[in-house]
Design a protein around this motif. Sequence first.
Motif, PDB file in Angstrom:
ATOM      1  N   UNK A 275       0.964 -12.260 -11.998  1.00 15.56           N
ATOM      2  CA  UNK A 275       1.046 -10.835 -12.460  1.00 15.56           C
ATOM      3  C   UNK A 275       0.742  -9.935 -11.373  1.00 15.56           C
ATOM      4  N   UNK A 276       1.468  -8.900 -11.514  1.00 15.64           N
ATOM      5  CA  UNK A 276       1.439  -7.936 -10.699  1.00 15.64           C
ATOM      6  C   UNK A 276       1.630  -6.379 -11.357  1.00 15.64           C
ATOM      7  N   UNK A 277       0.472  -5.629 -11.188  1.00 17.31           N
ATOM      8  CA  UNK A 277       0.773  -4.425 -12.027  1.00 17.31           C
ATOM      9  C   UNK A 277       0.097  -3.085 -11.053  1.00 17.31           C
ATOM     10  N   UNK A 278       1.024  -2.242 -10.674  1.00 20.06           N
ATOM     11  CA  UNK A 278       0.731  -1.033  -9.619  1.00 20.06           C
ATOM     12  C   UNK A 278       0.855   0.024 -10.065  1.00 20.06           C
ATOM     13  N   UNK A 279       0.001   1.089  -9.726  1.00 18.07           N
ATOM     14  CA  UNK A 279       0.336   2.672  -9.975  1.00 18.07           C
ATOM     15  C   UNK A 279       1.789   3.119  -9.422  1.00 18.07           C
ATOM     16  N   UNK A 280       2.473   3.791 -10.129  1.00 17.24           N
ATOM     17  CA  UNK A 280       3.707   4.047  -9.336  1.00 17.24           C
ATOM     18  C   UNK A 280       4.646   3.237  -9.359  1.00 17.24           C
ATOM     19  N   UNK A 281       5.704   4.010  -8.675  1.00 18.80           N
ATOM     20  CA  UNK A 281       6.961   2.975  -8.517  1.00 18.80           C
ATOM     21  C   UNK A 281       6.978   2.349  -7.216  1.00 18.80           C
ATOM     22  N   UNK A 282       6.503   0.891  -7.269  1.00 23.00           N
ATOM     23  CA  UNK A 282       6.455   0.240  -6.006  1.00 23.00           C
ATOM     24  C   UNK A 282       6.490  -1.390  -6.376  1.00 23.00           C
ATOM     25  N   UNK A 283       7.873  -1.759  -6.250  1.00 20.02           N
ATOM     26  CA  UNK A 283       8.213  -3.013  -6.472  1.00 20.02           C
ATOM     27  C   UNK A 283       7.885  -4.103  -5.478  1.00 20.02           C
ATOM     28  N   UNK A 284       7.904  -3.623  -4.453  1.00 16.53           N
ATOM     29  CA  UNK A 284       7.406  -4.755  -3.127  1.00 16.53           C
ATOM     30  C   UNK A 284       6.059  -4.936  -3.323  1.00 16.53           C
TER      31      UNK A 284
END
Lengths: 368, 156
Positions: A275-284
């Motif tokens: 699972x990945x969850x990151x603030x903002x737009x950052x697909x990489x």
Amino acid sequence: MYVAVKGGEAAISNAHRLLADRRRGDRSLPSVTIDQIAEQLGLAVDRVMAEASLYDRSLAALAVRQSRGDLIEAIFLLRAYRTTLPRFGNSVPLDTADMLVERRVSATYKDLPGGQLLGPTFDYTHRLLDPSLLSDEAVEEPARRDASDEEIMRVSDILAHEGLIEADGELPQDHQASDLTREPMEFPMARDLRLQALARGDEGFLLALGYSTQRGYGRNHPFVGEIRIGEVEVEMEVPELGFAVSLGQIRVTECQMVNQFKGSSKAPPQFTRGYGLVFGQSERKAMSMSLVDRALRAEELGEDITAPAQDEEFVISHSDNVQATGFVEHLKLPHYVDFQAELAMVRKMRADIEAARNGETEMKDAAE
Amino acid sequence: MDVAEQTLPTEQAGRRRCASLLAGATAEELHAAWDALKDKPETKPVRGPETGLVMVRGRIGGGGSPFNLGEATVTRATVALASGTVGHAQALGTNKQKVKLAAIFDALWQEDATREHVENAVLTPVERRVEAENKAKAEETAATRVDFFTMVRGED
């Protein structure tokens, strides 16, 4: 002998004045504004917010400007700023299923409820420099099409109906979400704390580790179940009101990685997940995070730990770029006394060797 | 809408909607509504406005156990009207002026005499703007939806 050394105030002050000058650059050019940075260098701002672990577009843009575009320096500035503020509380956990989706793609299903929504992506561009951006040409308004009311269903929920995939990830009932900004880290750690560390981890470091799993160092056969980017509501319980209210929206990127199956004599095989969850737009970053999250579950899933990406202490201890910068860059600070000691030692060793050699030659000469 | 939201008492649901729209209002919208207010009320600050942090949480896998994703700046304020009615406001960001005004409107919304003004001058316009913006975003995204088609090759 210990000699205290003072000095350098004037040099430091002038260096900072010079820094301010170089930051401003050619005065005949207009100065870049915070709004311009937030609007036109939005993905740099997103990266600063994600790795500083503080969501505030204006402050992150200010940090980018102040740091002359050095993003790790900007992250450092924002991290330092957050320590000056009190914490009012925790949000209600975000509901990413209820996102105002700006992009959503799946590599596992072609036709899925909600469809493949490309959004504002660099994918399929030819990576050719665009000379039109050398000047300030007018930009077309985006195309529009009636939006369907169809629910943009999570891919993990589609697979879950058949029991083909493991659940979202439940920790024991009595587990309290731990917070690495409040308690010192201890290994081994629970998955929630790892995810907090990864969410603020350095994008480049996580990218390299994620890549290493693909190249065979802890291979886990990933598929992008889904990536979604968009705005979600942040809600917080307000004690005076007695219920949760919205504080506003933030943009996040979520990646659901679907990995090769795991089964046992008791449980039939099913897909596992990262699972990945990151603030903002950052697909990489979200993709890298989900690859590393999955790799770090090696022990939980009974896999051999053979590769760097599976080594929790190695990964989590080195993922924070502010910490890493501090320790690497401290090397440039005065180490005069340490170095004098080493210098004296190396001189003495050489002198001893020399003396021993001379002694040998004398003995030889005497014998001949 | 989830079950909890449907079963909220009406007054509470109204307050929730009010708080959410005030949080989403821009500083300009709140200032304009304040300027349009004929009888400006006396207000007393009770707390703040003050800026702090909220730890934003996510869930493992999207729906599993909570984890700490990272913090966000949040500003909150509490004000009291002369009548004793207390208004609270909280919004992401660091704009203290905006949140103080939002707290005043929260208090005014609770009073029968001024609720209508708050509805007409603040909540309804903000709601409409947000709806329009969200619709525009959804339509722009929808235009990037992939329509797959099958190429038929050769003779059948």
